[in-house]
Design an enzyme around this catalytic site. Structure first.
Site, PDB file in Angstrom:
ATOM      1  N   ASP A 409       1.009  -1.183   0.244  1.00 51.11           N
ATOM      2  CA  ASP A 409      -0.103  -0.461   0.454  1.00 51.11           C
ATOM      3  C   ASP A 409       1.304   1.173  -0.044  1.00 51.11           C
ATOM      4  O   ASP A 409       2.207   1.064   0.071  1.00 51.11           O
ATOM      5  CB  ASP A 409      -0.960  -0.415   0.970  1.00 51.11           C
ATOM      6  CG  ASP A 409      -1.709   1.307   1.395  1.00 51.11           C
ATOM      7  OD1 ASP A 409      -2.179   2.010   0.467  1.00 51.11           O
ATOM      8  OD2 ASP A 409      -2.159   1.585   2.593  1.00 51.11           O
ATOM      9  N   LYS A 410       0.224   2.823  -0.532  1.00 48.48           N
ATOM     10  CA  LYS A 410       1.186   3.567   0.040  1.00 48.48           C
ATOM     11  C   LYS A 410       1.688   4.367   0.983  1.00 48.48           C
ATOM     12  O   LYS A 410       1.826   4.540   2.064  1.00 48.48           O
ATOM     13  CB  LYS A 410       0.648   4.443  -1.255  1.00 48.48           C
ATOM     14  CG  LYS A 410       1.550   5.634  -1.268  1.00 48.48           C
ATOM     15  CD  LYS A 410       1.148   6.733  -2.780  1.00 48.48           C
ATOM     16  CE  LYS A 410       0.307   7.377  -1.998  1.00 48.48           C
ATOM     17  NZ  LYS A 410       0.335   8.612  -2.088  1.00 48.48           N
ATOM     18  N   THR A 411      -0.212   4.803   0.989  1.00 52.25           N
ATOM     19  CA  THR A 411      -0.516   5.980   2.473  1.00 52.25           C
ATOM     20  C   THR A 411      -0.217   5.021   3.548  1.00 52.25           C
ATOM     21  O   THR A 411      -0.926   3.602   4.144  1.00 52.25           O
ATOM     22  CB  THR A 411      -2.052   6.237   2.289  1.00 52.25           C
ATOM     23  OG1 THR A 411      -2.396   6.872   1.003  1.00 52.25           O
ATOM     24  CG2 THR A 411      -2.501   7.774   2.791  1.00 52.25           C
ATOM     25  N   GLU A 498      -8.206  14.385   8.289  1.00 53.65           N
ATOM     26  CA  GLU A 498      -9.839  15.384   8.417  1.00 53.65           C
ATOM     27  C   GLU A 498      -8.490  16.252   9.256  1.00 53.65           C
ATOM     28  O   GLU A 498      -9.234  17.952   9.184  1.00 53.65           O
ATOM     29  CB  GLU A 498     -10.768  14.800   8.814  1.00 53.65           C
ATOM     30  CG  GLU A 498     -11.045  13.435   8.205  1.00 53.65           C
ATOM     31  CD  GLU A 498     -12.381  13.567   8.344  1.00 53.65           C
ATOM     32  OE1 GLU A 498     -12.644  13.380   9.265  1.00 53.65           O
ATOM     33  OE2 GLU A 498     -13.827  13.465   7.122  1.00 53.65           O
ATOM     34  N   ARG A 594      -1.516  14.789  -1.514  1.00 50.58           N
ATOM     35  CA  ARG A 594      -2.437  14.555  -1.360  1.00 50.58           C
ATOM     36  C   ARG A 594      -3.458  15.794  -1.771  1.00 50.58           C
ATOM     37  O   ARG A 594      -3.565  16.662  -0.462  1.00 50.58           O
ATOM     38  CB  ARG A 594      -3.297  13.399  -0.194  1.00 50.58           C
ATOM     39  CG  ARG A 594      -2.164  12.410  -0.060  1.00 50.58           C
ATOM     40  CD  ARG A 594      -2.081  12.192   1.614  1.00 50.58           C
ATOM     41  NE  ARG A 594      -3.414  11.948   1.495  1.00 50.58           N
ATOM     42  CZ  ARG A 594      -4.373  10.105   1.138  1.00 50.58           C
ATOM     43  NH1 ARG A 594      -3.518   9.233   0.990  1.00 50.58           N
ATOM     44  NH2 ARG A 594      -5.044  10.118   2.002  1.00 50.58           N
ATOM     45  N   THR A 674      -2.754   0.716  -4.947  1.00 51.18           N
ATOM     46  CA  THR A 674      -3.018   1.715  -4.168  1.00 51.18           C
ATOM     47  C   THR A 674      -4.456   2.738  -4.594  1.00 51.18           C
ATOM     48  O   THR A 674      -4.999   3.023  -5.309  1.00 51.18           O
ATOM     49  CB  THR A 674      -2.228   3.403  -3.584  1.00 51.18           C
ATOM     50  OG1 THR A 674      -3.112   4.529  -3.091  1.00 51.18           O
ATOM     51  CG2 THR A 674      -1.787   4.003  -5.150  1.00 51.18           C
ATOM     52  N   GLY A 675      -5.517   3.549  -3.602  1.00 54.15           N
ATOM     53  CA  GLY A 675      -6.272   4.163  -3.940  1.00 54.15           C
ATOM     54  C   GLY A 675      -6.006   5.418  -4.257  1.00 54.15           C
ATOM     55  O   GLY A 675      -6.867   5.921  -5.127  1.00 54.15           O
ATOM     56  N   LYS A 795      -7.502  -5.166  -4.865  1.00 50.31           N
ATOM     57  CA  LYS A 795      -6.035  -5.234  -4.752  1.00 50.31           C
ATOM     58  C   LYS A 795      -6.069  -6.661  -4.145  1.00 50.31           C
ATOM     59  O   LYS A 795      -4.647  -7.011  -4.755  1.00 50.31           O
ATOM     60  CB  LYS A 795      -5.651  -4.612  -3.482  1.00 50.31           C
ATOM     61  CG  LYS A 795      -5.616  -3.207  -3.318  1.00 50.31           C
ATOM     62  CD  LYS A 795      -5.540  -2.438  -2.176  1.00 50.31           C
ATOM     63  CE  LYS A 795      -5.248  -0.989  -2.214  1.00 50.31           C
ATOM     64  NZ  LYS A 795      -5.026   0.474  -0.630  1.00 50.31           N
ATOM     65  N   ASP A 820      -6.592  -2.688   3.476  1.00 45.08           N
ATOM     66  CA  ASP A 820      -5.535  -3.377   2.919  1.00 45.08           C
ATOM     67  C   ASP A 820      -6.336  -5.365   3.342  1.00 45.08           C
ATOM     68  O   ASP A 820      -4.843  -6.122   2.765  1.00 45.08           O
ATOM     69  CB  ASP A 820      -4.128  -3.213   3.254  1.00 45.08           C
ATOM     70  CG  ASP A 820      -4.003  -1.924   2.789  1.00 45.08           C
ATOM     71  OD1 ASP A 820      -3.557  -1.032   1.661  1.00 45.08           O
ATOM     72  OD2 ASP A 820      -3.596  -1.110   4.134  1.00 45.08           O
TER      73      ASP A 820
END
Length: 1129
Positions: A409-411, A498, A594, A674-675, A795, A820
C-alpha cells in the site's frame, strides 16, 4: 413433530436468516400482547478448541490426519497383528512420543485459552433488573438485558447505547483491542432515550430493537429501535454503527452509560472476527510431502525386491527347509499368496524407519521457537508506539525467504500517514503559508503568502467548508465556556487528513470549536462564534471517494458541503468551474501531495424535505440499507459548485527508499497498490526509488485509453505494443528474469482501477482472456508496477492473479489499513503495519511490524536464515534415515532374506528420538551460515535461495546419494572387517549383534559429525547437544548392555557394547569408517575454502586498483558469493 420440537428447542433461530428482534430489558412492549422469551446464545466466550471430554478423541483424529502419523499407525497395527521381525515397540514408541509431545503442546495452548476465557466470562458486570443494579457474571448476560458500564471498563457484549451521563447522550470509546486505534471515537444514543439516566427510568422503557443477524464487519450495523408509549404510536429511529458499542472496546472520558445487549458471546463482532481465518501452507511443506512420496516409493521398492528375492532364494528346497529348521504342518498348508503378502508387510515394517515421523515434531518446534527471534529482535522495536514485531503465524517463517512479489500500500505504508496542510486554491487562486507544528497545534510562522486573492465571500465559504465538512471531534482538557481558547483544543479523528484540513482552516483564521447538542461551532476571522445545525452526515466510503454534510446556518439557509477526490467531485460540478482548479490539483499531485476538492450546494426547504425523507427512509431500511443509502447519496451530491482544492503532504517513511532499493536488488518485484490518484502515486514512487530516472514507464490508464472511441480496441493496441517492446528487450531465456534486470533497460507499468476492470471484466467474449494473458506477460517483464485508483477488492484480485501465474510465485502483501486486509489475506504471506489507520491490517496479518523499513531485515535476514535452516533440517532428516535403513536392506542379502533385524530394538526406537534429534533442532534454530549484517547489506544473497533452491531435485539427489554412499560404507566396511575369523586375542568370535552395533555406532557418529561439519555458527548450545548426544549414546549402550544397570543381564545385548570396544581392531575400524564416510564432505569444504581465499585475494586486488584510480570505494566488503560465504568456519 421432530421439526416442531427442534424449533421449540432453538427458539428464535427461524429469524436467523434475516433480522432479529430484541426487547429492551426483556419486557413485552404491550401488556395486552403475549410475550415469548426468545432464545439467543449466552454471553460465554469460547476460544478454546477442546474440552476435557473431547480432547483425546479430537486431538488424535487431527494428528492422524497427517500422512506420516497415519502411516506409522498402520505399521504399528501390522506389527501387532502379523508376525514381524521387530517388536511393535520399535514403531509404537516413536509414534507415541510424537503424538504425546504434540498433544501436550496443543493441550497446554488450549489450557491457556480456557484460562483467558474464564477471566472474561467470570468478570463482574451490572445489569438493570426490576429498577435495581444487579451484580452478575459476564457469561450470564442475555440478549435484551440493559447493562451499566462505568468509565475505563470494557464492554462485556455488543450494546446499543441508550443513554450516558452527558446531556447530549454521547460517549467516547477506544477500540484499541479490536482494530488498534487508540484515538477516541464518539458514539451516540437516539434522542428519545437520552434522558433515561437512572435505573427507574430504564425499567419503564418499552422498546424493541430490530437489527441484522450477527456478522463480523466491525464497521457495519443496520437496525432500528421502536419506542412505545401508552398514549402515542410507536416512534421508530434508525440505528447504525455510531450507536453500537462493541465488545472489547473501552469506555473513556465518560462516567457511565446504559446499553442494551444485542449480540452476546460467540455472536459478538469481536468473536466472529477471530474465526474462520484460512490456513496457509508454505512451499517447504509441499516439498516435504513430495519427498515423503519419493521415500515411500523407495520403501515399497525395497520391500518388493526383498520379498521377490526371498522366494527366489527359497526356490532351492535346501534353502526353503533346511534340516535344522523344519516347517510345521500349518506353515506348509498356508497359501503361498498370503505368505508372500505377510512377508511383504514384514519387510515394510523392517524398513519403515526410512519415513521420518519425528521430523514433523521437530519442524513444529523449530517454527514455534524460531518465531521468537522475530519478536525479540530489538531492531524491530519502535519507540514512537513502544512496540516491536509480532508473529501471528509461525507456520510461514521460511516463506519469508522465498518471496517473489511484494505488494505494498502507499499511504501509511510507504508514507507516514502524518498529514501536514501545505496549500490550497480558491477559485484558481493559490494560498500558501509556512507553519510550524508546536505541541500538535498550528502556529503561523511569518506572514501568510497569498497569490492574487479570491473574492472574500468565496474565501470564507471555502474555509467554512473545511471547518464543517468532516467528522473531527474536540477533546478539551477542561470543560470551559463557549469562548474556548484554541490552545486548549485537541482534534481527534480516525483520519489524519481531516485533522490536517481543520488545522489548515485554523491557519487562515477559521477555528473549529467542536460539536455541542447537534450544533457545529466555529470561530471566524473576526473572532465571532458561528453555529451550524448538523442535519445529516453523508459518510466517506472507498467507493464514492467523497463525504458530505448538510448544515443549517443561523439565518436558516441549508447548505451541502462536499469534499473528495477530484475524480469523484469533477463530474458532479459545473464544467466551467473545473479548469480554474484542475491545473492546481494536477501540479500538486505531481509534487506528491494528496489533493481534495471542495464543493457546495444550496438547498431550498422543499429540496431538503425531500432529501430528508429519502435519507430517513433509507436509514430505516433493514434490508440492503447500504445500497439504498448509496443511491440517495448519489442523487444528493449532484449539480454542486466547485470552490477550490487542498494540498496535504504525507511524508515518506524513514528508509522507505532504501528498503525498496534493497528488495529490488534482492530480485523481488515490488508493486504499489493504492487508492490515490496517479500523479500523486507516481511522484511517491519516484521519491521511494521504485521508479528510477532511467525507468521507462508504460501507462495503461483511463487517460491513455480514452483517446479512442472504442476503449477495448485502444486497450488491445496498447497491450500488443507494450508486449512487442518488452519481448524485444527480454527475449525468452532459460535464466531468471531477476538476473537480467541490471543488464537491460528497466520498465515500469502504471495502471488504474478502471483499466484493470476493463482487462478483467471486458465483455463476455474471447478477447477478455486474451487481454489478461497479455497483461500478465507485460507485468512479468516489468521491474515495478504501480496500480492506482484501486478499490480494496481490486487489490485482492491483482494478488490472486499473480499467485496463479505459471510457477506459482510466492507473494507478500504489506499494508496498514482496513482497505489492505483483503490483499493481506489473499497473499501467501501477509504483513501488517502497526499504523495510524488502525490495527485491522496488523490483526489479520501473519506478521506485523511497526514500519515499512523493517521489511528489509525481516526478508533479507530472518527470511533467508529461516529458509536455509528448515531446508537443511528437512534434507538432513531424510539423509540420516536413509543412512539408518540402507545397511538393514543390504543385510538381508546375507541372511537369506529372513527379515532378521540388523539393529537391536532399543537402537531402532531411540535413534530418531534421542540420539540424533537435538543436534538438528539446535542447528535449525541457531545456525547463521552468513552473518546477519552481511545478509542485510548484500541483498543479492537473497537470490541464491529463491525458487525453493535448497529443496529442488538436485540438492535432494545429492543428499540421497550421499546417504546411499555412507550407508554402503557403514555396512561393507564392517562386513570386510568381519572377514577375519577372530577379532580378539583369545580367539572368541563376534556375533550378529556385535556386527549391527558396530554399524550403528559408525552411523550415529557419522551423521552427528556431518552436522558439526555443516555448522558455521557455534554456540555453547550447539557444543552441548552435539557432543552431549554422542556421549549419551555411549552411556546408553553401556547401560543397555548391563554394565551400569545389572538387572538387564537377561537381554541379548548384554555386554555386547563393552566387549566390542575391548578390540583395538574395532576401534580403528570405527574411526576409519567415519573418516571414509565424511571424506567427500571434507574434500568439498577444502575446495570451497580454497575458492573463497582466491575470491578474497581478487577482491583485495580490485580494492587496491580502486585506490590507485583515486576513486572512493563504495563496494561492500561482502561481495562473496553465497557458496563462498557459507563455508566460513
Amino acid at each position: 413433530m421432530f421439526r416442531r420440537s427442534l424449533n421449540r428447542f432453538c427458539a428464535g433461530e427461524e429469524q436467523r436468516v434475516g433480522t432479529r428482534t430484541v426487547f429492551v430489558g426483556n419486557h413485552p412492549v404491550s401488556d395486552t400482547e403475549t410475550y415469548i422469551a426468545q432464545r439467543f446464545c449466552d454471553n460465554r466466550i469460547v476460544s478454546s478448541k477442546y474440552t476435557l471430554w473431547n480432547f483425546l478423541p479430537k486431538n488424535l483424529f487431527e494428528q492422524f490426519r497427517r500422512i506420516a502419523n497415519f502411516y506409522f499407525l498402520i505399521i504399528f497395527l501390522v506389527q501387532v497383528t502379523v508376525d514381524t521381525p521387530t517388536s511393535p515397540v520399535t514403531s509404537g514408541l516413536p509414534l507415541f512420543f510424537v503424538i504425546t509431545v504434540t498433544a501436550i503442546k496443543q493441550g497446554y495452548e488450549d489450557w491457556l485459552r480456557h484460562r483467558a476465557d474464564n477471566e472474561v466470562n467470570k468478570s463482574t458486570v451490572y445489569i438493570i433488573e426490576n429498577a435495581k443494579r444487579v451484580r452478575k457474571e459476564s457469561e450470564k448476560i442475555k440478549v435484551g438485558d440493559v447493562v451499566e458500564v462505568q468509565a475505563d471498563e470494557t464492554f462485556p457484549c455488543d450494546l446499543i447505547l441508550l443513554s450516558s451521563c452527558t446531556t447530549d447522550g454521547t460517549c467516547y470509546v477506544t477500540t484499541a483491542s479490536l482494530d488498534g486505534e487508540s484515538n477516541c471515537k464518539t458514539h451516540y444514543a437516539v434522542r428519545d432515550t437520552i434522558a433515561l439516566c437512572t435505573a427507574e427510568s430504564i425499567e419503564n422503557l418499552r422498546a424493541a430493537i430490530e437489527c441484522e443477524q450477527p456478522q463480523p464487519d466491525l464497521y457495519k450495523f443496520v437496525g432500528r429501535i421502536n419506542i412505545y408509549s401508552d398514549s402515542l404510536e410507536a416512534v421508530a429511529r434508525s440505528l447504525g454503527p455510531e450507536n453500537l458499542l462493541l465488545k472489547g472496546a473501552t469506555l473513556k472520558n465518560t462516567k457511565k452509560i446504559y446499553g442494551v445487549a444485542v449480540y452476546t458471546g460467540m455472536e459478538t463482532k469481536m468473536a466472529l472476527n477471530y474465526q474462520g481465518k484460512s490456513q496457509k501452507r508454505s512451499a517447504v511443506e509441499k516439498s516435504i510431502n513430495a519427498f515423503l512420496i519419493v521415500y515411500l516409493f523407495i520403501l515399497l521398492t525395497k520391500a518388493a525386491v526383498c520379498t521377490t528375492l526371498k522366494y527366489v532364494w527359497q526356490s532351492n528346497p535346501y534353502n526353503d527347509e533346511p534340516w535344522y529348521n523344519q516347517k510345521t504342518q500349518k506353515e506348509r498348508e498356508t497359501m503361498k499368496v498370503l505368505k508372500m503378502f505377510t512377508d511383504f508387510l514384514s519387510f515394510m515394517v523392517l524398513f519403515n524407519f526410512i519415513i521420518p515421523v519425528s521430523m514433523y515434531v521437530t519442524v513444529e518446534m523449530q517454527k514455534f521457537l524460531g518465531s521468537f527471534f522475530i519478536t525479540w529482535d530489538k531492531d524491530f522495536f519502535d519507540e514512537e508506539i513502544n512496540e516491536g514485531a509480532l508473529v501471528n503465524t509461525s507456520d510461514l517463517n521460511e516463506e519469508l525467504g522465498q518471496v517473489d512479489y511484494v505488494f505494498t500500500d502507499k499511504t501509511g505504508t510507504l508514507t507516514e500517514n502524518s498529514m501536514e496542510f501545505i496549500e490550497c486554491c480558491i477559485d484558481g487562486h493559490k494560498y500558501k503559508g509556512e507553519i510550524q507544528e508546536v505541541d500538535g497545534l498550528s502556529e503561523t510562522d511569518g506572514p501568510l503568502t497569498y497569490f492574487d486573492k479570491a473574492d472574500k465571500n468565496r474565501e470564507e465559504l471555502f474555509l467554512r467548508a473545511l471547518c464543517l465538512c468532516h467528522t473531527v471531534e474536540i477533546k478539551t482538557n477542561d470543560t470551559v465556556d463557549g469562548t474556548t481558547e484554541s490552545a486548549e483544543l485537541t482534534y481527534i479523528s480516525s483520519s489524519p487528513d481531516e485533522i490536517a484540513l481543520v488545522k489548515g482552516a485554523k491557519k487562515y483564521g477559521f477555528t473549529f470549536l467542536g460539536n455541542r447538542s447537534g450544533y457545529m461551532r466555529i470561530e471566524n476571522q473576526r473572532k465571532e462564534i458561528e453555529e451550524y445545525e448538523l442535519l445529516h452526515t453523508l459518510n466517506f466510503d472507498s467507493v464514492r471517494r467523497r463525504m458530505s454534510v448538510i448544515v443549517k446556518n443561523e439565518g436558516g439557509d441549508i447548505i451541502l458541503f462536499c469534499k473528495g477526490a477530484d475524480s469523484a467531485i469533477f463530474p458532479r460540478v459545473q464544467n466551467h468551474e473545473i479548469e480554474l482548479t484542475k491545473s492546481h490539483v494536477e501540479r500538486n499531485a505531481m509534487d506528491g501531495y494528496r489533493t481534495l476538492c471542495v464543493a457546495f450546494k444550496e438547498l431550498t426547504p422543499d429540496d431538503y424535505e425531500r432529501i430528508n425523507r429519502q435519507l430517513i427512509e433509507a436509514k430505516m431500511s433493514l434490508q440492503d440499507r447500504e445500497e439504498k443509502m448509496e443511491k440517495v447519496f448519489d442523487d444528493i451530491e449532484t449539480n454542486m459548485n466547485l470552490i477550490g482544492a487542498t494540498a496535504v503532504e504525507d511524508k515518506l517513511q524513514d528508509q522507505a527508499a532504501e528498503t525498496i532499493e534493497a528488495l529490488h536488488a534482492a530480485g523481488l518485484k515490488v508493486w504499489v497498490l493504492t487508492g490515490d490518484k496517479m500523479e500523486t502515486a507516481k511522484s511517491t514512487c519516484y521519491a521511494c526509488r521504485l521508479f528510477q530516472t532511467s525507468t521507462e514507464l508504460l501507462e495503461l490508464t483511463s487517460k491513455t485509453i480514452e483517446e479512442s472511441e472504442r476503449k477495448e480496441d485502444r486497450l488491445h493496441e496498447l497491450l500488443i505494443e507494450y508486449r512487442k517492446k518488452l519481448l524485444h528487450e527480454f527475449p525468452k531465456s532459460t535464466r531468471s528474469l531477476k538476473k537480467t534486470w541490471t543488464e537491460h533497460q528497466e520498465y515500469g507499468l502504471i495502471i488504474d482501477g478502471a483499466t484493470l476492470s476493463l482487462i478483467l471484466n471486458s465483455s463476455q467474449d474471447s478477447s477478455s482472456n486474451n487481454y489478461k494473458s497479455i497483461f500478465l506477460q507485460i507485468c512479468m517483464k516489468c521491474t515495478a508496477v504501480l496500480c492506482c485508483r484501486m478499490a480494496p477488492l481490486q487489490k485482492a484480485q491483482i494478488v490472486r492473479m499473480v499467485k496463479n501465474l505459471k510457477g506459482s510465485p510466492i507473494t507478500l502483501s504489506i499494508g496498514d489499513g482496513a482497505n489492505d486486509v483483503s490483499m493481506i489475506l489473499e497473499s501467501h504471506v501477509g504483513i501488517g503495519i502497526k499504523g495510524k489507520e488502525g490495527r485491522q491490517a496488523a490483526r489479520n496479518s501473519d506478521y506485523s511490524v511497526p514500519k515499512f523499513k523493517h521489511l528489509k531485515k525481516l526478508l533479507l535476514a530472518h527470511g533467508h536464515l529461516y529458509y536455509v535452516r528448515i531446508a537443511h533440517l528437512v534434507q538432513y532428516f531424510f539423509y540420516k534415515n536413509l543412512c539408518f535403513i540402507l545397511p538393514q536392506f543390504l543385510y538381508q542379502f546375507f541372511c537369506g532374506f529372513s527379515q532378521q533385524p540388523l539393529y537391536d530394538a532399543a537402537y531402532l526406537t531411540m535413534y530418531n528420538i534421542c540420539f540424533t534429534s537435538l543436534p538438528i533442532l539446535a542447528y535449525s534454530l541457531l545456525e547463521q551460515h552468513i552473518n546477519i549484517d552481511t545478509l542485510t547489506s548484500d541483498p543479492r544473497l537473497y537470490m541464491k535461495i529463491s525458487g525453493n533452491a535448497m529443496l529442488q531435485l538436485a540438492p535432494f539427489l545429492y543428499w540421497t546419494f550421499l546417504a546411499a554412499f555412507e550407508g554402503t560404507v557403514f555396512f561393507f566396511g564392517t562386513y570386510f572387517l568381519f572377514q577375519t575369523t577372530s577379532l580378539e586375542e583369545n580367539g572368541k568370535v563376534y556375533g550378529n549383534w556385535t556386527f549391527g552395533t558396530i554399524v550403528f555406532t559408525v552411523l550415529v557418529f557419522t551423521v552427528t559429525l556431518k552436522l558439526a561439519l555443516d555448522t558455521r555458527f557455534w554456540t555453547w548450545i550447539n557444543h552441548f547437544v552435539i557432543w552431549g548426544s554422542l556421549a549419551f549414546y555411549v552411556f546408553f549402550s553401556f547401560f543397555w548392555g548391563g554394565i551400569i544397570w545389572p538387572f538387564l543381564k537377561q537381554q541379548r545385548m548384554y555386554f555386547v557394547f563393552a566387549q566390542m570396544l575391548s578390540s583395538v581392531s574395532i576401534w580403528l575400524a570405527i574411526i576409519l569408517l567415519i573418516f571414509i564416510s565424511l571424506f567427500p564432505e571434507i574434500l568439498l569444504i577444502v575446495l570451497k575454502n580454497v575458492r573463497r581465499k582466491n575470491a578474497k585475494k581478487n577482491l583485495n586486488c580490485r580494492k587496491a586498483s580502486d585506490t590507485l584510480s583515486a576513486r572512493p570505494s563504495v563496494r561492500p566488503l561482502l561481495l562473496r558469493t553465497f557458496s563462498d560465504e557459507s563455508n566460513i568456519l
